[in-house]
Design a protein around this motif. Structure first.
Motif, short mmCIF file in Angstrom:
data_model
loop_
_atom_site.label_atom_id
_atom_site.label_comp_id
_atom_site.label_asym_id
_atom_site.label_seq_id
_atom_site.Cartn_x
_atom_site.Cartn_y
_atom_site.Cartn_z
N ARG A 122 0.85 -1.19 0.00
CA ARG A 122 0.00 0.00 0.00
C ARG A 122 0.89 1.24 0.00
NH1 ARG A 122 -2.98 -3.22 -1.30
NH2 ARG A 122 -4.93 -3.94 -0.39
N THR A 123 0.35 2.33 -0.45
CA THR A 123 1.05 3.61 -0.35
C THR A 123 0.35 4.49 0.68
OG1 THR A 123 -0.28 4.61 -2.12
CG2 THR A 123 1.80 3.57 -2.75
N ASP A 124 1.12 5.37 1.28
CA ASP A 124 0.62 6.35 2.23
C ASP A 124 1.20 7.71 1.84
OD1 ASP A 124 -0.44 7.69 4.41
OD2 ASP A 124 1.23 7.13 5.74
N PRO A 125 0.38 8.63 1.33
CA PRO A 125 -1.08 8.60 1.16
C PRO A 125 -1.52 7.56 0.12
CG PRO A 125 -0.20 10.84 0.94
CD PRO A 125 0.96 9.92 0.90
N PRO A 126 -2.83 7.27 0.06
CA PRO A 126 -3.33 6.31 -0.92
C PRO A 126 -3.18 6.85 -2.34
CG PRO A 126 -5.14 7.35 0.27
CD PRO A 126 -3.89 7.75 0.97
N PRO A 127 -3.23 5.98 -3.35
CA PRO A 127 -2.96 6.38 -4.73
C PRO A 127 -3.81 7.54 -5.24
CG PRO A 127 -2.97 4.01 -4.56
CD PRO A 127 -3.45 4.53 -3.23
N GLU A 128 -5.08 7.60 -4.82
CA GLU A 128 -5.95 8.67 -5.34
C GLU A 128 -5.51 10.05 -4.87
OE1 GLU A 128 -8.14 6.70 -1.80
OE2 GLU A 128 -6.91 6.10 -3.52
N GLN A 129 -4.61 10.10 -3.89
CA GLN A 129 -4.11 11.39 -3.42
C GLN A 129 -2.70 11.69 -3.93
OE1 GLN A 129 -4.49 11.73 0.89
NE2 GLN A 129 -6.44 10.63 0.87
N LEU A 130 -2.21 10.87 -4.85
CA LEU A 130 -0.85 11.02 -5.33
C LEU A 130 -0.80 11.38 -6.81
CD1 LEU A 130 0.72 7.86 -3.62
CD2 LEU A 130 1.08 10.26 -2.96
N LYS A 131 0.33 11.98 -7.20
CA LYS A 131 0.62 12.26 -8.60
C LYS A 131 2.11 12.07 -8.82
CE LYS A 131 1.19 17.27 -8.00
NZ LYS A 131 1.17 17.19 -6.53
N ALA A 132 2.53 12.01 -10.08
CA ALA A 132 3.94 11.80 -10.40
C ALA A 132 4.81 12.84 -9.70
CB ALA A 132 4.14 11.85 -11.91
N GLY A 133 5.87 12.38 -9.08
CA GLY A 133 6.80 13.26 -8.40
C GLY A 133 6.56 13.39 -6.91
N ASP A 134 5.40 12.95 -6.43
CA ASP A 134 5.10 13.06 -5.00
C ASP A 134 5.94 12.07 -4.19
OD1 ASP A 134 3.23 14.98 -5.46
OD2 ASP A 134 1.47 13.71 -5.09
N VAL A 135 6.33 12.51 -3.00
CA VAL A 135 6.97 11.63 -2.04
C VAL A 135 5.87 10.91 -1.27
CG1 VAL A 135 8.42 11.50 0.02
CG2 VAL A 135 9.04 13.04 -1.85
N CYS A 136 6.07 9.63 -1.04
CA CYS A 136 5.08 8.84 -0.30
C CYS A 136 5.82 7.79 0.50
CB CYS A 136 4.07 8.18 -1.25
SG CYS A 136 4.80 6.94 -2.35
N ARG A 137 5.08 6.97 1.18
CA ARG A 137 5.64 5.80 1.86
C ARG A 137 4.98 4.55 1.27
NH1 ARG A 137 5.18 5.38 7.83
NH2 ARG A 137 2.98 5.72 7.40
N VAL A 138 5.75 3.47 1.21
CA VAL A 138 5.21 2.21 0.71
C VAL A 138 5.53 1.11 1.71
CG1 VAL A 138 7.29 1.74 -0.65
CG2 VAL A 138 5.13 0.64 -1.27
N GLY A 139 4.56 0.23 1.94
CA GLY A 139 4.75 -0.86 2.89
C GLY A 139 3.53 -1.77 2.90
N VAL A 140 3.51 -2.68 3.83
CA VAL A 140 2.39 -3.63 3.97
C VAL A 140 1.86 -3.53 5.39
CG1 VAL A 140 1.66 -6.04 3.83
CG2 VAL A 140 3.47 -5.20 2.31
N PRO A 141 0.63 -3.05 5.57
CA PRO A 141 0.04 -3.10 6.91
C PRO A 141 -0.21 -4.55 7.29
CG PRO A 141 -1.64 -2.52 5.30
CD PRO A 141 -0.33 -2.57 4.55
N PRO A 142 -0.32 -4.88 8.58
CA PRO A 142 -0.58 -6.27 8.95
C PRO A 142 -1.77 -6.84 8.17
CG PRO A 142 -0.08 -4.98 10.89
CD PRO A 142 -0.20 -4.00 9.75
N THR A 143 -1.52 -7.89 7.42
CA THR A 143 -2.51 -8.44 6.48
C THR A 143 -2.56 -9.94 6.63
OG1 THR A 143 -1.98 -6.66 4.90
CG2 THR A 143 -3.16 -8.58 4.05
N VAL A 144 -3.76 -10.49 6.77
CA VAL A 144 -3.92 -11.95 6.88
C VAL A 144 -3.92 -12.54 5.48
CG1 VAL A 144 -5.45 -13.82 7.60
CG2 VAL A 144 -5.17 -11.81 9.06
N VAL A 145 -3.07 -13.55 5.28
CA VAL A 145 -2.97 -14.25 3.99
C VAL A 145 -2.91 -15.74 4.26
CG1 VAL A 145 -1.73 -12.32 2.92
CG2 VAL A 145 -0.43 -14.20 3.95
N HIS A 146 -3.18 -16.52 3.22
CA HIS A 146 -2.95 -17.96 3.33
C HIS A 146 -2.07 -18.41 2.17
CE1 HIS A 146 -6.23 -19.06 0.38
NE2 HIS A 146 -6.76 -17.95 0.85
N VAL A 147 -1.20 -19.37 2.46
CA VAL A 147 -0.18 -19.82 1.53
C VAL A 147 -0.76 -20.87 0.59
CG1 VAL A 147 2.07 -20.94 1.30
CG2 VAL A 147 1.65 -19.33 3.20
N THR A 148 -0.58 -20.64 -0.73
CA THR A 148 -1.09 -21.58 -1.73
C THR A 148 0.02 -22.36 -2.42
OG1 THR A 148 -1.07 -19.92 -3.49
CG2 THR A 148 -3.07 -20.09 -2.16
#
Length: 249
Positions: free
Chosen positions: A75-101
């Motif tokens: 995910r990005t922080d801010p979310p994509p709808e608040q971003l444009k080319a050249g903006d500084v943002c943060r990228v990472g993964v919030p705690p997310t439940v997944v299952h391994v396939t």
């Protein structure tokens, strides 16, 4: 926590990655936001492919997108709808439940245009996504739902559920009704009598062989203790409650 190399098909994990400073490199589209990747290095010695240091992340509209885009973990922080080319943002993964396939090991490592080269690929689906959304097997194609543990991205993994943790692939067991089974994964059982698996083995289970050889007393005791209460059906229900998904196609 779970270390890299210890993943199994059927595992339910909480995965996270600390949000790290990045920059939007291209105009944001309705389905992708392209960011400068803060973790990998370019493999300048790769003769077959070149990477420009940019990764395109799928945009799922807050979880309302198609299964293909909703598979994205980052995910990005801010979310994509608040971003444009050249903006500084943060990228990472919030705690997310997944299952391994799927879990694949690479020796030698995969030859990728970035460093470090992956030695393992773990394919996952987010909570709420099941095999039924991917009848063609496209959940295995690497489109936004693969993780390469140990490739420089600082993932953390918490193991929430491991169905049949006391069993190993290829184990042969007998259930309380006397049916003999081969275990090839928590949702992959073969009955030696040739009859349909039905609702699965009836607990408790007796371990017969491991790696094709008679099992040790300690291994047999571990399997008996882990299946002394509950049932295969209860294990499936617990797994489905946590993943909000179906364990099989």
């Amino acid at each position: 926590m779970i270390d890299a190399g210890e993943f199994r098909v059927g595992d339910v994990l909480s995965v996270a990655c600390p949000f790290t400073i990045s920059r939007v490199e291209r105009e944001v589209t309705w389905d992708h936001v392209s960011v400068r990747w803060p973790w990998w290095e370019i493999d300048s010695d790769n003769e077959f492919a070149h990477w420009n240091g940019i990764v395109a992340l799928g945009v799922d509209g807050g979880g309302s997108g198609t299964p293909e885009t909703a598979a994205e973990l980052f995910r990005t922080d801010p979310p994509p709808e608040q971003l444009k080319a050249g903006d500084v943002c943060r990228v990472g993964v919030p705690p997310t439940v997944v299952h391994v396939t799927a879990v694949d090991h690479h020796d030698p490592p995969l030859e990728t245009p970035w460093l470090p080269h992956p030695t393992q690929t773990v394919t996952v689906l987010r909570r709420g996504l099941s095999y039924r959304e991917f009848p063609d097997g496209s959940h295995l194609d690497g489109s936004g739902c693969t993780i390469h543990p140990g490739d420089g991205i600082p993932f953390t993994f918490e193991l929430l559920i491991r169905p049949y943790a006391s069993l190993q692939t290829g184990d042969e067991v007998a259930d309380i009704t006397g049916r003999a089974w081969r275990f090839d994964g928590p949702w992959d059982w073969t009955a030696f009598d040739g009859e349909p698996a039905g609702t699965g083995p009836a607990w408790p289970l007796v371990l017969l062989t491991r790696a094709g050889k008679p099992c040790s007393a300690g291994d047999a005791e571990a399997v008996a203790a882990s299946t002394a209460g509950g049932s295969h059906q209860e294990t499936v229900r617990d797994w489905m409650a946590l993943t909000e998904a179906s364990p099989t196609p």
